[in-house]
Scaffold this active site. Structure first.
Site: not given
Ligand code: IPM
Ligand code: MG
Length: 359
Positions: A141, A186, A219, A243, A247
């Site tokens: 970001y 990751k 994942d 983020d 959601d």
């Protein structure tokens, strides 16, 4: 007790849900004799329209001077031209960065009555109660960006210190809850994730030997969030993964409109906002769910104002409204935003009355 609160309604449904936040804060102040001063400021698209700046200096100065901020949402189609030089979201990112709000706490706790509102089978939701701690001021970001017609890049960077401070907050949060922390990354692909793994592993061993710690690739974690969500207690993860995963996690509670958040730094100061966006499709219709924002007000009473009992009473009032079907259409109810906000305040007034009766 007195405190200064800045209200930043922003765009879309932001003004509708923060209006309910203001009414709730005022009602709490009256009921508990608190001197809570509310000042309203501009951010996002509304600020771009007013002064071509998504975070005007005046807003930032007011926020620095405050004890807490309540924010609605920023963004909308009016300001989403890909060639635009300024975007509403820049205001939100800048306020998080400028105020050092590096830890974003997003609790996810489905109400049993809303099991039907979730696309998951009810048995998958049993026992789900997690807190996602999202790093908020680093990663892709905020890394250096290049943007051209044929090439673009967003660099993802993290320093040891940036990881340490958010992991410390997550470890302490886990210790106060069920004592389990999952770090999501990751690490099989990204160098930043390998640093997260190294630093988090070291910190957990040194400071939190009592907290059960595990690591998951993002994942796999995004699959487990749906297939076995009850296994999670506290999750800590980087800005981008946090983020996306929150959601995803909102589907567990039945509506994105339900989830609150607290963005914290090192002291008690905090910015509180629902995790939903500006929802331009329903803006201005008076049907937005205010509960995520009201639950954010509860988090403010807890983290910034040190009044955990008031926070719990607001959460309980929201819970009871859902139990009695007093909610907006996204939760299967028929109330408007204003009616749902009023229902929460009415429950709180009833709690005070029954408390008085008990004295
Ligand atoms: C959130 C939002 C923001 C983010 C946007 C509006 C910039 O999605 O708070 O989750 O990506 O952080
Ligand atoms: Mg988001």
């Amino acid at each position: 007790m007195n405190a200064k609160i800045v209200l930043l309604p922003g765009d879309g449904i932001g003004p509708e849900v923060t209006a309910e936040a203001a009414l709730l804060i005022t009602a709490m102040a009256e009921a508990h004799n608190l001197d809570l001063d509310i000042k309203t400021g501009l951010i996002g698209g509304a600020a771009i329209d007013a002064c071509a700046n998504p975070l005007p200096d005046e807003t930032l100065a007011d926020c620095r001077d405050a004890d807490a901020i309540i924010l609605g949402a920023v963004g909308g189609p009016k300001w989403s031209d890909p060639d635009a030089k300024v975007r509403p979201e820049q205001g939100l990112l800048k306020i998080r960065k400028e105020l050092g709000l590096f830890a974003n706490l997003r609790p996810v706790r489905p109400h049993p009555k809303l099991a039907d509102a979730s696309p998951l089978k009810p048995e998958y939701l049993e026992g789900v109660d997690m807190m996602v701690v999202r790093e908020l001021t680093g990663g892709s970001y905020f890394g250096e960006k290049q943007e051209g017609d044929d090439f673009a890049s967003d660099s993802c960077t993290y320093s040891r210190e940036e990881i340490e401070r958010v992991v410390m907050r997550a470890g302490e949060t886990a210790r106060q809850r069920r004592g389990k922390l999952t770090m999501i990354d990751k690490a099989n692909v990204m160098a930043t994730s390998r640093l997260w793994r190294k630093v988090t592993g070291e910190l957990m061993a040194e400071h939190f030997p009592d907290v059960q710690y595990d690591e998951l690739l993002v994942d796999a974690a995004s699959m487990f969030l749906i297939s076995s969500p009850a296994q999670f207690d506290v999750i800590v993860t980087d800005n981008m993964f946090g983020d996306i995963l929150t959601d995803e996690a909102s589907t567990l509670v039945g509506s994105l409109g339900m989830l609150p958040s607290a963005s914290l730094g090192t002291g008690n100061f905090g910015l509180y906002e629902p995790i939903h966006g500006s929802a331009p499709d329903i803006a201005g219709k008076g049907i937005a769910n205010p509960f995520g924002t009201l639950a954010s007000v509860a988090m403010m009473f807890d983290y910034s104002l040190g009044m955990k009992d008031l926070a719990q009473s607001i959460d309980q009032a929201i819970h009871d409204c859902i139990s009695s079907g007093e909610c907006t259409a996204d939760l299967g109810g028929t109330l408007s935003t204003a009616e749902a906000g009023a229902a929460v305040r009415k429950k709180l007034a009833e709690f005070s009355l029954s408390q008085d009766a008990n004295v």
